[in-house]
Structures are given as C-alpha cells and as structure tokens.
Motif scaffolding. Structure first.
Motif, short mmCIF file in Angstrom:
data_model
loop_
_atom_site.label_atom_id
_atom_site.label_comp_id
_atom_site.label_asym_id
_atom_site.label_seq_id
_atom_site.Cartn_x
_atom_site.Cartn_y
_atom_site.Cartn_z
N ILE A 67 16.97 14.57 -53.44
CA ILE A 67 18.11 15.38 -53.02
C ILE A 67 17.86 16.02 -51.65
O ILE A 67 18.77 16.15 -50.84
N GLN B 223 13.26 21.39 -62.18
CA GLN B 223 12.05 20.56 -62.06
C GLN B 223 11.56 20.80 -60.63
O GLN B 223 10.85 21.76 -60.39
N CYS B 224 12.00 19.98 -59.66
CA CYS B 224 11.59 20.33 -58.30
C CYS B 224 12.31 21.59 -57.83
O CYS B 224 11.81 22.33 -57.00
N GLY B 225 13.50 21.83 -58.36
CA GLY B 225 14.23 23.06 -58.04
C GLY B 225 15.05 23.02 -56.76
O GLY B 225 15.74 23.98 -56.44
N CYS C 171 17.73 21.45 -55.93
CA CYS C 171 19.19 21.53 -56.11
C CYS C 171 19.63 22.85 -56.72
O CYS C 171 20.82 23.13 -56.79
N CYS D 37 21.87 16.52 -59.07
CA CYS D 37 20.46 16.80 -59.33
C CYS D 37 19.78 15.46 -59.55
O CYS D 37 20.27 14.67 -60.35
N ARG D 38 18.71 15.20 -58.86
CA ARG D 38 18.05 13.90 -58.99
C ARG D 38 16.92 13.94 -60.02
O ARG D 38 16.49 12.91 -60.51
N CYS D 39 16.42 15.15 -60.33
CA CYS D 39 15.33 15.25 -61.31
C CYS D 39 15.84 15.09 -62.74
O CYS D 39 15.05 14.99 -63.66
N THR E 70 17.75 17.45 -64.41
CA THR E 70 17.62 18.74 -65.08
C THR E 70 18.95 19.18 -65.70
O THR E 70 19.09 20.31 -66.16
S1 FES Z 1 15.65 20.00 -60.05
FE1 FES Z 1 15.05 18.50 -58.57
S2 FES Z 1 16.94 17.85 -57.75
FE2 FES Z 1 17.51 19.17 -59.36
#
Ligand code: FES
Ligand code: FES
Lengths: 749, 160
Positions: free
Chosen positions: A349, B95-97, B99, B131-133, B135
């Motif tokens: 993203i 996750q990565c946060g 977004c 969101c790509r993770c 979540t």
């Molecule tokens: S938590 Fe990683 S892109 Fe949404």
C-alpha cells in the motif's frame, strides 16, 4: 533447531544450569579470546554440535543480549519488523527465558552497525532463526547470572530463585542482573545446550500479547521510513523508464529548471532523478522531466494472450525431484489436469521509500529492506565502495510480502545521495513505479497425473514450470536502478533454490503417501517479466494445484475429500489440523444451499514447517460469475505458539491476501510495457467482498520447535477456494485468478 | 494561506496547487496521513475535512481555506488515545499498519454521521480504503468496538 526444550524438572534445570556456568565462570576471558579451544578444555577435540537457530551464525551471547549496570536489557535481532509482529514475539521469548517483564526489554532490530547478520527476514524463518537463537541465548545468560549470584551470595544455585531480573537466595538476600554484569560477562560463546525453562511453567510464551508496535502506529508517531525526517533533509524522485530496458535518448532540462525548489538533476546513463527542497516540488520536477524525456523502447514481452504457451516453450533445466527418470505408466483410469497461475504482485500500500546520506566517506541508508546485510553488500558493489563504508539501517515500511521495491529504493537513495552529498535525501516511489517495477511472483504452470485403484491413489506424477523465486540482492545487478546507469550492471543468472525449501518447486512434493510418485521441476531461466520472491513462493501455486487435484481424484473415487486425504496421510500433526478445521467448520453436518459450496485444502508449508488447513464456503452467482467468500475456518500448527493472537492476525491476513490473489489478480502487459500501473488496472480485495467471518484456530505444541506462520495459509486458501467453487457449481476451474469473466465463461448460464 | 488543522491554525507558504497530504507530512511533520497512490484510489491519505472523509493526496490546499481539517493526530495521543484509536489497539487491528490511519479517519467520519452503524453500513463505508495485509476483519471489528465506545460516552474524547 536441534535442542527442543525437554520437560526438565526444576531441580534438573538448576543442576544443568549450574554445571554449564562453571565452565563459563572458570574462563570467560579465554573463551572470548579463543572460543574453539576453550570449548574443549580438558576434552578430546570433538566437532561441536550445531548451535540453535541463528546462534550458529553469531555465537557470542552479547551479540544477542546486553545488560547494563542499571538493569536495562537490550536484545538484538538481525530480523526486521515487516508488520508480521516479530518484535513482539521476540520480546516474549526473551522475557520468558530471562524471567523479566516483556516491557523491560528494549529490542534492536536489523542494523548492519549493531545487530547480528541474519540474512533476510523471509520465508517464515524468523521464529526458527531468531526466536530460537534469542530463546537459547537468554536461557544461557540467565544461567550465567545465576552462577555469578551463587558465587557472590555464596549460596548453591539450588537455593536461588529468579524473578523479574532479581536473583534471590533462600536467606532473603538478593542481587539484580545489573549488579552482576560487568564488561566481559556475556562476551562468551554460546553452548549447544541451554537450560531452557520447563514449558509447563510458561509465563509469557503462549499468552496473547498486544503487539508493541501498534499504539505508535495508530497515533501517528514517526514509525515508517516514509516518516523519517532528518535535519536538512531534501526530497528526490526518479524518472523511471517507461519499460524494461528502455534507453534514455534525451531530456529537456530547461522546462525543469523553472520548478521552484529544484536543487539538482541527477543523470547517469539512462538513470535520471531530481532533488528538491520539498517533496511536492520533487514530484513536479519529476513530472516535468518525464514529459520531456525521450526513450527508445523495445518490445521484449510476450503476447499476453499467449503467455502460458510462450512460457512453457522457453528452454528449461529439468530436475527430477522425486522418483525415477522414466514417466510413471499411468494406464487406464488415469486422470490429468493442468493448472495455471499468472504474474501477481506484492502491491504494498505504501510505495517503497529510502533515505540516504553520503557524508564523511560513509553512506548510510535507511530502508525497509528484508535484508540489511545483503543490501549493504549490493550497495557497496553498486557504489564501488568497501562494505564497511556503507551502513544499512532497517526502518519499517508498508507490508512487503516478499521482495518488492524496497531494495531498489535503497539503491535510488544510494545513487542520489552520493550525487548530492552532505544532506540526507529521501526518495519515495510513485504508485506507478511500484506497480510497474516491483519484481512479481512468477507465472507458473503445472500438470498433475494420477491413477486411482478404487479409493486409493496408486500412481502420482507432477510437473511444474516456473521461473526463479529469488532475485534478491546482492549482487548489485539485482537492483533495477543499477540496470540504467552507465556502465550498467546486469542481473546474475537465475538459479533454482534447492529442496527441501525450494522455490518454484516449494511444496511440489506431495505430503501424501503414494506407492509410486514422480515430481519434475522444469526450471525456466528466461524471465520476460521481472520476478522474485512473493509470499510463499511456488507453494502458492503448487498447493493450489495439488490440493485441487486431490479433490478431483476424491470426486472420481466418490469419496469425501477430507476422508480421502486422511487415507493417504500418516502424519499425526497433519491429521490434527485437518480434523480441527473440519470440526470447527461443521464439515460433516454441512447442508448445501443453492449457489453455495464448501471447499477444503491443507498443506504443511515447505513440507517441513507450519501445518495449515483451510475450509471455505462460497456463493457463486452464475449469471455474473462473481464469487462471494462467506465463511472461512482455518487451523494452524506452527510448533510452540508464542503469540497466538499474532498468529491469528497473520493467518487471517494470509487468507484474505490469498483470496485477493486468487479472485482478482493478474499483472497485465502489452508486448512492450507493464499496463498494471495503479489500483484500477490491478484491482485487489476490498471490504465489500471479504468473508463474513474468518476463524483461525491455533494449535500449540509446547516445547516443540518454532515453525513460523506468515506464509502457511497462501496455498491452502487458493485451493480451498477452487474446491468450494467446484462444489458450488460442479465445474472445476484450473486457472487463476477466478475473475468474473473466467467464472462466467466456465459456469455461466 | 491559513489552514485549520486539528483545531489549530497554521500559516502555510506553498504553491496553492499542492495537495494537502504534502503540507501535512512535509511541512507540518504530521505522519498520520500516508502516501499510498496519489490518485484517490487507496485511502491511505484519508483525513476529515469538516465532516467528510477526503483523500488528501488529491485535494489542493487552495480548496481548504476556512475548512476544518482533522488527522489522526487530532484523535488522541500515544499517552491518551481516543476511542477509535483505543478500539484499533484493543482489536489489534493492524499488521504493517500503513493503511490504518486512513482507516481510522474514515471510521471516525462514519461514527460522527451514524453513531450506530450496522455491519453492512461499516463495510460499505470503509470500501473506499484498501488494506494489503488483509487486516479487514479486525478493522471491521474495531469500528464496531469504537461505535460501542462512542455510545458509552467515549471517554478519551475526540479533538476537533
Ligand atoms: S495493515 Fe498493512 S496495509 Fe493494512
Ligand atoms: S494516497 Fe490518497 S487515495 Fe491513495
């Protein structure tokens, strides 16, 4: 991991711990000076057993754990936080074995100036490598401290207890870790065996812990490399070539000079970048420069409609991974199916970003790379500098799911910072840079053949065609900016990754027991599109293929797909995840509603790591071809679970991402350019189509080795989807992704 | 030009065509809004302008004079997180946060317009953000939990 914690009684643990310490405290200095010799004092020289996890690469305890006089505990890992929650799990492991509160641990992650070299943070290996190392190092550190306390307090180790960094004698006297540690105390080589705590006494491991990184992320703290602001920092953008191998003919720098804030146009061969005071000025300058740039492009890409044919006709290197040279005679009753998977992208993203500073003869790069040391080596080669003049510091980025543009952005930062020395340079990719230039997951084709005898598979043959799944740097030729400079670097020749981990053949070997089986890997060196590691590598396609095919065979045998699998499977842990997922889903009580279907799939990732089973229910609209995932149940066994909620979070994420790949995603291109350049030309999953529920059941195995979690669900999810669609419609689709048009063409009214 | 951000007035000196995102990040050193696509396709840059969620990557600052702009920095702090932030922490909705700030601003806008959204209201409203993770399930739960917090009187307060 060789030394799985046994179930030591407390007394055994203390004696073993005590014995261990004596050798340390006898000769810490000798150990430090000459570890090999010291290990063998008074013994015949013997080959040492391997040290657990990454301790084998960095055997000194103080490479992993340092304790200051004030009691501050710092734990070092060569692995990086990628959004997978590894920091939290590593802190839990260290806290458990040091018997301290997790919050008292300060964790330092991947930095070539400070942490051990643990290669890449990839392959779901961080728990095996780093958590195992930290767990053993922490146990050994605790044992050393207990032995020192025993000397200081003049009490036998059995009369000491350890709690929250304080060692207390049964006479009431106590001493803290900080008081015991002096300069050299922990500068000793690790032992192969560690006095690990009894898994039955776990206080921290196995209990869900809130991730340590989330509060700062939800409150806007500077966390990501994208947020790094160094004093006097400037901004850069790269004018990326329009296609692979495009050569820059000319630029029109006059129109760019007018852009306010422009500081420098950097040009090196076909590589062009701009540096400006402010970020938006850099973007405006980049756009102006891009408009006036003339390129020579070549049509090097295959006809998209002919991709799979073209790919299978490329020269191959063939490896027989299982069985003999001759094809298996399949005879009557045999079934054959072919499966296809297109190029798919990581699609982070946040586009890739790095900050570079060239100052006083040192180049420092802040990067969200998965491998600070490998990137450091690649950048040193790129800059023709000795590696000790380059430092790479990891900072988080947007989730990467493999080798995305991170390392290339690091190369951009290195090239631009050295052309514009003295001030920190921040460079971020644009959306179209990331979409068009990241290395994709390889296109893959597989053909499975089998013969059934009643309800048993007697013959099995599987062939898979794939590119490499690893084009990571180093060397510098793996960095796309290095292809454009003069003289250019060229990528190194691709090599297949060896089994058991494998690359294109990851999970190509069946985990099921068949009397007669053969597996062939057709490794395709030619790479029309840029490819590298995407989450799960070839396992995504191979598990999709094998688990689809198993369902096809079960249908031919008129057997329940789960019973059919269990009939060919003797691994008890595999059977456990399968039956857990099936029960939680309510497999045997399932009542099919019109337009709906259920699908099951299972794999043990890499055939030696985490076990994962997925059950999925879908609804298929025959008229439009649209598929709605309704309900997902998964079970996962990654060995001893350190942070169960963290595992659920990652597994839910893997399921949704794999559904997105499998329902929507294929990189598009014409014969010259990549045409997937944004989210409208490469759509991914949105809230409107995520399942109604996803339930992930974690099976923990206290005392068993850590197996990693992050990639286990990718393959099973794709196959469970295919099997559910087949169950709902009666039609088997063997080509990914399951787009509306493909589904409509296959099942439409 | 003056901009009202999280209840404070900032004097901005920039080309009026500059998208708000770059002013927030580059000049005001606010990290919450993220660059994701610059095209209005992903929502990573979402902020609230007056009552509406807005893609700050495609909104020129010239359009924002006299409007009230809010970012996640205005929802609360690390020491004292607001209801939406607490809900995301409690649901471990990241996750990565990357977004997530955009998700939280969209959720905040939703809850101000509709304090008791149904599950399908939430899905529909959040659909603009990617969101790509993966979540999503946790984000949906976090929005529901935030709605419950707001209903209970939303201790922790929201600025703006
Ligand atoms: S938590 Fe990683 S892109 Fe949404
Ligand atoms: S960054 Fe603004 S919508 Fe993607």
């Amino acid at each position: 991991m060789s030394a799985a914690p046994g179930s030591l009684t407390r007394r055994e643990f203390l004696t073993r711990g005590g014995a261990l310490i004596v050798s340390f405290s006898l000769a810490p200095r000798i150990l430090a000076a000459s570890p090999q010799e010291a290990q063998n004092i008074g013994k015949e020289p013997v080959k040492e057993p391997a040290l657990p996890g990454s301790l084998s690469k960095a055997p000194l305890l103080d490479s992993w754990i340092r304790i200051d006089a004030d009691g501050t505990i710092t734990v070092f890992t060569g692995k990086a936080e990628l959004g997978q929650g590894i920091k939290t799990a590593l802190i839990q492991v260290a806290a458990e074995e040091l018997v301290v509160e997790p919050r008292s641990i300060n964790l330092v992650t991947a930095d070539t100036g400070r942490t051990p070299n643990e290669g890449y943070t990839a392959g779901s290996q961080s728990m095996q490598d780093s958590a195992t190392a930290i767990m053993h190092a922490a146990a050994q550190v605790r044992a050393i401290l207990v032995a020192l306390a025993s000397q200081r307090l003049n009490l036998p180790a059995e009369q000491l207890t350890v709690h929250l960094g304080v060692i207390r004698g049964n006479d009431g006297r106590s001493i803290t870790y900080g008081q015991l540690v002096t300069g050299e105390t922990l500068h000793v080589r690790a032992n192969p065996q560690s006095p690990l705590r009894d898994p039955k006494t776990r206080g921290v491991i196995g209990k869900s812990m809130q991730r340590v990184d989330i509060p700062a992320k939800v409150t806007g703290r500077a966390i990501y490399v994208q947020d790094l602001r160094l004093p006097d920092m400037v901004h850069a953008r790269v004018v990326r070539p329009p296609s692979y191998g495009a050569r820059l003919i000319s630029i029109d720098s006059a129109r760019v000079q007018k852009v306010p804030g422009l500081l420098r146009i950097v040009r090196n061969g076909s590589y062009i970048a701009v540096v400006a005071e402010r970020e938006y000025q850099a973007i405006q300058a980049m756009r102006a420069l891009a408009q006036g740039a003339k390129w020579e492009e070549r049509a090097t890409l295959p006809q998209p409609a002919d991709l799979y044919n073209y790919f299978q006709k490329l020269p191959t290197q063939d490896y027989i991974d299982l069985g003999g040279a001759a094809d298996i005679a399949l005879g009557p009753g045999s079934i054959t199916s072919t499966y296809r998977r297109p190029y798919q992208m990581h699609g982070s993203i946040g586009p890739s970003c790095a900050v570079g500073l060239s100052k006083d003869g040192i180049v420092t790069i802040w990067s969200h790379t998965q491998g600070v040391y490998p990137l450091r080596d690649a950048l040193a080669e790129l800059l023709k500098a000795p590696p000790d003049r380059v430092r790479v510091i990891h900072m988080e980025g947007s989730g990467c799911y493999g080798h995305n543009g991170a390392d290339d952005a690091g190369a951009d930062a290195a090239l631009i910072a050295t052309a514009f020395p003295g001030r920190p340079v921040r460079v971020q990719w644009m959306r179209e840079d990331e979409h068009a230039w990241e290395p994709y997951g390889s296109v893959m084709v597989s053909t499975a053949r089998a013969r059934l005898d009643g309800s048993n598979i007697t013959e099995w043959q599987y062939e898979v065609w794939s590119n490499t799944h690893n084009n990571r740097p180093a060397p510098a030729g793996q960095l796309s900016p290095a292809w454009a400079i003069e003289p250019p670097f060229t990528p190194s020749a691709p090599k297949p990754a060896p089994l058991p981990a494998g690359g294109g053949n990851r999970n190509a070997l069946p985990i099921y027991k068949f009397p007669n089986a053969r597996v062939v890997h057709h490794f395709v060196p030619g790479m029309p599109l840029r490819v590298s590691a995407l989450r799960a590598l070839g396992a995504y396609h191979n598990v999709f293929s094998i688990e689809s095919f198993i369902d096809e065979l079960a249908a031919a045998a008129r057997a329940d797909p789960i019973d059919f699998r269990l009939r060919h499977l003797d691994d008890a842990r595999a059977r456990d995840v399968i039956s857990t997922a099936a029960e939680r889903f309510g497999w045997s009580q399932y009542r099919r509603q019109r337009g709906r279907g259920r699908g099951f799939a299972f794999a043990r990732y890499k055939n030696y790591a985490a076990y994962c089973a997925v059950v999925l229910e879908v609804e298929v609209d025959r008229e439009s071809g649209s598929i709605r995932p309704l309900r997902v149940v998964a079970a996962i066994d990654s060995g001893e679970a350190v942070n169960p909620d963290g595992m659920r979070n990652q597994t839910e994420g893997g399921i949704i991402q794999s559904l997105s790949w499998s329902l929507y995603e294929a990189v598009t291109f014409d014969t010259t350019r990549i045409t997937s350049r944004d989210w409208s030309t490469y759509p991914i999953m949105r809230f409107s189509n995520v399942p109604e529920t996803i339930d992930v059941h974690v099976i923990t195995r206290p005392g068993m080795p850590f197996l990693g979690t992050g990639e286990a669900a990718q393959g099973p999810t794709a196959a469970a989807l295919a099997n559910a669609v087949a169950d709902a419609t009666g039609v088997r689709i063997r080509e990914l992704p399951f787009t509306r048009s493909r589904v409509k063409a296959a099942v439409g009214l | 030009m003056n901009l009202d951000i999280n209840g404070k007035t900032f004097q901005i000196d920039a080309d009026p065509t500059t998208p708000l995102l770059y002013i927030l990040r580059d000049q005001l050193q606010l990290n919450g809004a993220k660059f994701g696509c610059g095209l209005g396709q992903c929502g990573a840059c979402t902020v609230i302008v007056d009552k509406q969620p807005v893609f700050s990557c495609i909104t020129p600052v010239s359009a924002l004079q006299g409007r009230k702009i809010r970012t996640i920095e205005g929802l609360g702090t690390l020491e004292n997180p607001g209801p939406v932030q607490r809900a995301f922490i409690e649901e471990q909705a990241a996750q990565c946060g990357y977004c997530i700030p955009g998700m939280m601003m969209r959720a905040q806008a939703l809850l101000e317009q509709n304090p008791a959204p149904s599950k399908s209201d939430i899905r529909r409203y959040m659909n603009a953000n990617l969101c790509r993770c993966g979540t999503h399930m946790r984000i949906l739960r976090a929005v529901e939990r935030a709605a419950a917090f707001v209903k209970d009187g939303g201790k922790g307060g929201t600025a703006g």
